[in-house]
Design a protein around this motif. Structure first.
Motif, mmCIF file in Angstrom:
data_model
loop_
_atom_site.group_PDB
_atom_site.id
_atom_site.type_symbol
_atom_site.label_atom_id
_atom_site.label_comp_id
_atom_site.label_asym_id
_atom_site.label_seq_id
_atom_site.Cartn_x
_atom_site.Cartn_y
_atom_site.Cartn_z
ATOM 1 N N SER A 65 15.410 -10.740 -12.289
ATOM 2 C CA SER A 65 14.613 -11.371 -11.236
ATOM 3 C C SER A 65 13.230 -10.731 -11.193
ATOM 4 C CB SER A 65 15.314 -11.180 -9.890
ATOM 5 O OG SER A 65 14.516 -11.636 -8.835
ATOM 6 N N LEU A 66 12.220 -11.553 -11.042
ATOM 7 C CA LEU A 66 10.836 -11.098 -10.946
ATOM 8 C C LEU A 66 10.187 -11.830 -9.785
ATOM 9 C CD1 LEU A 66 8.320 -9.641 -12.193
ATOM 10 C CD2 LEU A 66 7.974 -11.732 -13.534
ATOM 11 N N ARG A 67 9.531 -11.072 -8.893
ATOM 12 C CA ARG A 67 8.816 -11.672 -7.768
ATOM 13 C C ARG A 67 7.398 -11.120 -7.767
ATOM 14 N NH1 ARG A 67 12.531 -13.981 -3.969
ATOM 15 N NH2 ARG A 67 10.936 -13.892 -2.379
ATOM 16 N N ILE A 68 6.428 -12.007 -7.609
ATOM 17 C CA ILE A 68 5.018 -11.616 -7.588
ATOM 18 C C ILE A 68 4.407 -12.161 -6.295
ATOM 19 C CG2 ILE A 68 2.787 -11.857 -8.737
ATOM 20 C CD1 ILE A 68 4.350 -12.186 -11.384
ATOM 21 N N TYR A 69 3.876 -11.255 -5.493
ATOM 22 C CA TYR A 69 3.252 -11.618 -4.222
ATOM 23 C C TYR A 69 1.751 -11.387 -4.344
ATOM 24 C CZ TYR A 69 8.016 -11.017 -2.460
ATOM 25 O OH TYR A 69 9.372 -11.096 -2.264
ATOM 26 N N ASN A 70 0.972 -12.420 -4.138
ATOM 27 C CA ASN A 70 -0.477 -12.310 -4.176
ATOM 28 C C ASN A 70 -0.970 -12.056 -2.754
ATOM 29 O OD1 ASN A 70 -3.217 -12.614 -4.395
ATOM 30 N ND2 ASN A 70 -3.105 -14.359 -5.772
ATOM 31 N N LEU A 71 -1.426 -10.831 -2.490
ATOM 32 C CA LEU A 71 -1.914 -10.472 -1.155
ATOM 33 C C LEU A 71 -3.406 -10.740 -0.996
ATOM 34 C CD1 LEU A 71 0.053 -7.146 -0.663
ATOM 35 C CD2 LEU A 71 0.623 -9.427 0.187
ATOM 36 N N GLY A 72 -4.064 -11.132 -2.070
ATOM 37 C CA GLY A 72 -5.469 -11.513 -2.003
ATOM 38 C C GLY A 72 -6.413 -10.336 -1.887
ATOM 39 N N ASN A 73 -7.628 -10.629 -1.475
ATOM 40 C CA ASN A 73 -8.670 -9.612 -1.378
ATOM 41 C C ASN A 73 -8.722 -8.932 -0.018
ATOM 42 O OD1 ASN A 73 -9.651 -9.840 -4.023
ATOM 43 N ND2 ASN A 73 -10.758 -11.703 -3.471
ATOM 44 N N SER A 74 -8.163 -9.553 1.005
ATOM 45 C CA SER A 74 -8.158 -8.937 2.335
ATOM 46 C C SER A 74 -6.793 -8.308 2.615
ATOM 47 C CB SER A 74 -8.523 -9.976 3.399
ATOM 48 O OG SER A 74 -7.603 -11.046 3.361
ATOM 49 N N TYR A 75 -6.254 -7.622 1.625
ATOM 50 C CA TYR A 75 -4.915 -7.052 1.705
ATOM 51 C C TYR A 75 -4.810 -5.884 2.675
ATOM 52 C CZ TYR A 75 -6.969 -3.577 -1.390
ATOM 53 O OH TYR A 75 -7.777 -2.618 -1.921
ATOM 54 N N LYS A 76 -5.913 -5.198 2.963
ATOM 55 C CA LYS A 76 -5.849 -4.014 3.823
ATOM 56 C C LYS A 76 -5.287 -4.341 5.200
ATOM 57 C CE LYS A 76 -9.496 -1.584 1.432
ATOM 58 N NZ LYS A 76 -10.848 -1.048 1.458
ATOM 59 N N LYS A 77 -5.527 -5.562 5.679
ATOM 60 C CA LYS A 77 -5.017 -5.972 6.987
ATOM 61 C C LYS A 77 -3.544 -6.358 6.925
ATOM 62 C CE LYS A 77 -8.690 -8.747 7.164
ATOM 63 N NZ LYS A 77 -9.426 -9.945 7.541
ATOM 64 N N ARG A 78 -2.981 -6.467 5.724
ATOM 65 C CA ARG A 78 -1.612 -6.958 5.561
ATOM 66 C C ARG A 78 -0.611 -5.856 5.223
ATOM 67 N NH1 ARG A 78 -3.748 -11.921 2.010
ATOM 68 N NH2 ARG A 78 -4.448 -13.195 3.733
ATOM 69 N N ILE A 79 -1.071 -4.613 5.119
ATOM 70 C CA ILE A 79 -0.184 -3.528 4.715
ATOM 71 C C ILE A 79 -0.100 -2.478 5.815
ATOM 72 C CG2 ILE A 79 0.209 -1.672 3.048
ATOM 73 C CD1 ILE A 79 -1.364 -3.335 1.005
ATOM 74 N N ASP A 80 1.115 -2.194 6.250
ATOM 75 C CA ASP A 80 1.383 -1.079 7.153
ATOM 76 C C ASP A 80 2.290 -0.126 6.393
ATOM 77 O OD1 ASP A 80 -0.011 -2.175 9.343
ATOM 78 O OD2 ASP A 80 1.741 -3.361 9.917
ATOM 79 N N HIS A 81 1.957 1.134 6.366
ATOM 80 C CA HIS A 81 2.760 2.119 5.646
ATOM 81 C C HIS A 81 3.341 3.127 6.624
ATOM 82 C CE1 HIS A 81 3.371 5.953 3.532
ATOM 83 N NE2 HIS A 81 3.934 5.167 2.651
ATOM 84 N N TYR A 82 4.645 3.400 6.489
ATOM 85 C CA TYR A 82 5.330 4.389 7.305
ATOM 86 C C TYR A 82 6.241 5.203 6.386
ATOM 87 C CZ TYR A 82 4.079 0.771 10.646
ATOM 88 O OH TYR A 82 3.398 -0.171 11.370
ATOM 89 N N GLY A 83 6.406 6.439 6.683
ATOM 90 C CA GLY A 83 7.389 7.218 5.942
ATOM 91 C C GLY A 83 6.809 8.365 5.145
ATOM 92 N N ALA A 84 7.667 8.898 4.282
ATOM 93 C CA ALA A 84 7.428 10.167 3.618
ATOM 94 C C ALA A 84 6.331 10.138 2.561
ATOM 95 C CB ALA A 84 8.727 10.668 2.989
ATOM 96 N N LYS A 85 6.299 9.114 1.736
ATOM 97 C CA LYS A 85 5.316 9.105 0.655
ATOM 98 C C LYS A 85 3.933 8.799 1.204
ATOM 99 C CE LYS A 85 8.404 7.771 -3.049
ATOM 100 N NZ LYS A 85 8.656 6.819 -4.130
ATOM 101 N N PRO A 86 2.929 9.552 0.773
ATOM 102 C CA PRO A 86 1.581 9.285 1.279
ATOM 103 C C PRO A 86 1.059 7.940 0.780
ATOM 104 C CG PRO A 86 1.513 10.932 -0.469
ATOM 105 C CD PRO A 86 2.971 10.654 -0.185
#
Length: 96
Positions: A65-86
């Motif tokens: 299985s392969l999935r490709i998600y295009n987040l575009g150029n304004s991706y910074k507003k679409r990513i929230d990061h939580y957890g151990a890895k910086p």
């Protein structure tokens, strides 16, 4: 544009293990691993076509299985990061 590539390769046989290594190698060449089978790639539309064609050539569409998600150029507003890895910015320079 930021593209998220995820994959699941069936590794029940030696061919599957080989495909897994090949898929990971392609993804490493174009992006940053953020989870075991998840890569964030900063790609142009032409690069996306190249990566997609390489991955589709490697994978077995009956087993993998392969999935490709295009987040575009304004991706910074679409990513929230939580957890151990910086978190990292795909636009920052990479030091090899």
């Amino acid at each position: 544009m930021l593209v998220l590539i995820t994959y699941d390769v069936n590794t029940e046989d030696a061919k599957g293990s080989s495909r897994l290594r090949k898929v990971a190698k392609v993804c490493v060449n174009y992006g940053q691993r953020v989870q075991n089978s998840v890569f964030e790639c900063l790609l142009s539309p032409a690069e996306l076509c190249i990566v997609k064609n390489k991955l589709l050539t490697i994978m077995d569409d009956q087993k993998d299985s392969l999935r490709i998600y295009n987040l575009g150029n304004s991706y910074k507003k679409r990513i929230d990061h939580y957890g151990a890895k910086p978190a990292y910015s795909p636009e920052d320079p990479m030091i090899f």
